[in-house]
Design a protein around this motif. Structure first.
Motif, short mmCIF file in Angstrom:
data_model
loop_
_atom_site.label_atom_id
_atom_site.label_comp_id
_atom_site.label_asym_id
_atom_site.label_seq_id
_atom_site.Cartn_x
_atom_site.Cartn_y
_atom_site.Cartn_z
N LEU B 27 0.82 -1.20 -0.04
CA LEU B 27 0.12 0.02 0.11
C LEU B 27 0.85 1.18 0.01
O LEU B 27 0.68 2.24 -0.43
N SER B 28 1.69 1.27 0.90
CA SER B 28 2.65 2.47 0.94
C SER B 28 3.27 2.76 -0.58
O SER B 28 3.40 3.78 -0.99
N SER B 30 2.16 1.68 -3.32
CA SER B 30 1.26 2.16 -4.23
C SER B 30 0.64 3.68 -4.04
O SER B 30 0.76 4.54 -5.13
N ILE B 31 0.69 4.19 -2.83
CA ILE B 31 0.52 5.51 -2.45
C ILE B 31 1.79 6.48 -3.28
O ILE B 31 1.54 7.41 -3.79
N SER B 34 1.23 6.67 -6.95
CA SER B 34 0.11 7.22 -7.29
C SER B 34 0.51 8.62 -7.07
O SER B 34 -0.01 9.66 -8.15
N LEU B 35 1.15 9.20 -6.06
CA LEU B 35 1.40 10.61 -5.97
C LEU B 35 2.29 10.95 -7.18
O LEU B 35 2.20 11.94 -7.53
N SER B 236 -1.56 1.17 -7.66
CA SER B 236 -1.78 2.79 -8.07
C SER B 236 -2.24 2.63 -9.53
O SER B 236 -2.93 3.80 -9.81
N VAL B 239 -6.09 2.71 -9.31
CA VAL B 239 -6.53 3.81 -8.46
C VAL B 239 -6.44 5.20 -9.69
O VAL B 239 -7.30 5.92 -9.65
#
Ligand SMILES: Nc1ncnc2c1ncn2[C@@H]1O[C@H](COP(=O)(O)OP(=O)(O)OP(=O)(O)O)[C@@H](O)[C@H]1O
Ligand SMILES: [Mg+2]
Lengths: 220, 294
Positions: B27-28, B30-31, B34-35, B236, B239
């Motif tokens: 998750l980290s 992918s965050i 995404s950013l 990501s 998203v």
């Protein structure tokens, strides 16, 4: 098969082995003995490159240890089965998995691993404990798992460090029987022990290690 | 081949055994990705908006009151030969007056009192938009001002230099933030793999003594990093895709002007992001495992 010429080994500034020279022939079963702290384990570690000599020359199964590159050490070790003094069994793996590990590192396929591991577990009389975890076994049983792991890959040399450490006479005899069998199949066996009863009356060569060097060589 | 099959089996075992740490890491990652993608998109869009504005940017060359038609033709010729100028438009005195009266509309009366057209004729030059640098435009303007028959050259100097500064800043910022996010992702996988590596230190030591090669020891960790990065990247991508489709479907319906800021997102992005994630995570894992000594 195993050759030491004038091997000297220090730990920091402490000398452990001094000018050790010995030769163990192909197919031989021999013993190293001496008091605790004499350097028996160190001598075995030099054979499988866990320690490197400070002086002298060591040749194992045709490999010159001095000239061995880091990356070839694994290939030497695959020819050497080791029964560690401290077992080195993985607590989160079953008996079967612990033994299988010695074959997995060769990327052997699963079916062949299963066959070989089961065969060797039968030999050490532990097939019924295949799915048990090592910490649920008695000392003698754990010892036999370690032996099974050392012999499963059919090494050319088998090193055993204090294989009967704190076992009773019956268990010790069982384990000695296993080594004789492995040896009879052509594997060179070297056993380090302080237990004189183990080699007494075997008619095998015994190296006495004392004061950092081979004090004498005799027939057990 | 067997090497990979074996290592992947070990990866799946480990992914499952440590599912919470792994999930958190994925998750980290992918965050972070995404950013990164959002930021790249923003920069690209800003850049395209700026480029669009810059396209309309031009120099207005006012001509002398008493310029001869020969001189006019000579100027036109020079402009059309200049490769930095992509369009030359002639505005005659009359046309200028007409445009002015259109602009004034009902107030045309102001012009009625004039018995002579006070407006000069001019050339409107459009520059290549890639030649946005204010320094360059200033030089060009000065150069044209020296030409015979030219009265004055005007252009939106302030406007141009602020646009230029914004675009420059965004690009530099993009590189910095991009690097920062990449380093962050590397570090995230680095620490996770490092934890796994330390937890299995005894096991690795035993494996080494049994004769395991470096590849055998290292590969499962690298593949685990790869899997983490790949999954993080895929999440990501999903998203980004959802956000993108949502904005294009819903937001534009209500705020059509948003369309101006939305450059199309090339399909490749959805593939590149997971690959980038995987690559960076493998680097992190590689550093985490470090040298294996015998
Ligand atoms: N890694 C090490 N670093 C420093 N000193 C060591 C190391 N390993 C062993 N020694 C020392 O070297 C000497 C020989 O140790 P070694 O383990 O070889 O003895 P041993 O003959 O196997 O003894 P035992 O019968 O108790 O197993 C001991 O004095 C020990 O303290
Ligand atoms: Mg010892």
């Amino acid at each position: 098969m195993i050759e030491f010429s004038n091997v000297t080994k220090y730990y920091e500034d402490d000398i452990v082995l001094k000018d050790v020279t010995l030769a163990i022939d192909k197919g031989e079963l021999a013993f190293i003995t001496g008091p605790s702290g004499a350097g028996k384990s160190t001598l075995l570690k030099l054979i499988y490159c866990d320690e490197r000599p400070d002086k002298g020359r060591i040749v194992v199964a045709g490999w010159d240890i001095d000239k061995l590159k880091q990356s070839t050490i694994p290939y030497l070790r695959r020819n050497v089965g080791i029964v560690f003094q401290d077992f080195r069994l993985l607590v989160n793996r079953t008996v079967f998995e612990n033994v299988a590990l010695a074959l997995r590192i060769h990327y052997m396929n699963t079916a062949a691993i299963k066959e070989d591991v089961n065969a060797v577990l039968k030999e050490v009389k532990l097939i019924h404990k295949a799915n048990t975890y090592p910490q649920h076994l008695s000392g003698g049983e754990q010892q036999r798992v370690v032996i099974a792991r050392a012999m499963v890959s059919k090494p050319t040399v088998l090193l055993a460090d204090e294989p009967t450490g704190n076992l009773d006479i019956d268990n010790s005899q069982i384990i000695m029987g296993l080594f004789r069998e492995i040896n009879a199949r052509g594997t060179t066996v070297l056993i380090a022990t302080h237990n004189h009863g183990l080699f007494h009356g075997t008619g095998r060569r015994v190296f006495f290690l004392n004061e950092h060097t081979i004090e004498k060589e005799a027939i057990g | 081949m067997k090497v990979f099959i074996y290592s992947f089996q070990s990866v799946f075992r480990s992914l499952w055994r440590e599912k919470w740490i792994n999930l958190l890491t994925i998750l980290s990652v992918s965050i972070g990705l995404s950013l990164l993608t959002a930021f790249i998109m923003l920069t690209l869009n800003m850049e395209s908006v700026i480029q669009r504005w810059a396209k309309n940017f031009g120099l207005v060359v006012y001509l002398n009151e008493n310029i001869s038609s020969d001189e006019e033709a000579a100027l036109k010729n020079r402009f059309s030969q200049d490769s930095d100028i992509i369009e030359t438009k002639y505005i005659s005195k009359d046309l200028a007056l007409k445009e002015l009266s259109t602009t004034l509309g009902a107030n045309t009366l102001i012009l009625e009192g004039l018995n002579e057209n006070p407006l000069p004729s001019s050339y409107e030059l459009t520059l290549k938009s890639s030649l946005l640098a204010p320094e360059f435009v200033r030089k060009k303007a000065l150069q044209i001002e020296q030409m015979k028959g030219v009265e004055e050259v005007l252009y939106g100097e302030k406007w141009l230099s602020s646009l230029y500064t914004i675009s420059k800043t965004m690009k530099v910022g993009a590189v910095f933030i991009g690097c920062a996010i990449f380093i962050a992702i590397t570090f995230i996988t680095y620490s996770t793999i490092k934890i796994f590596f330390y937890r299995r230190k005894d096991e690795i030591e035993t494996l080494k003594l049994l004769g395991a090669t470096r590849v055998f020891i290292r590969l499962p960790f690298l593949l685990e990093g790869l899997t983490i990065g790949l999954l993080g990247g895929i999440i990501s991508s999903l998203v980004i895709y959802s956000i993108y489709s949502f904005t294009s479907l819903k937001v534009i319906e209500f705020l059509p002007s948003v369309r101006l800021f939305m450059a199309s997102l090339p399909f490749e992005v959805y593939v590149i992001v997971p690959i980038a994630g995987a690559a960076v995570s493998v680097i992190g894992s590689y550093i985490a495992v470090g040298r294996i000594r015998y």
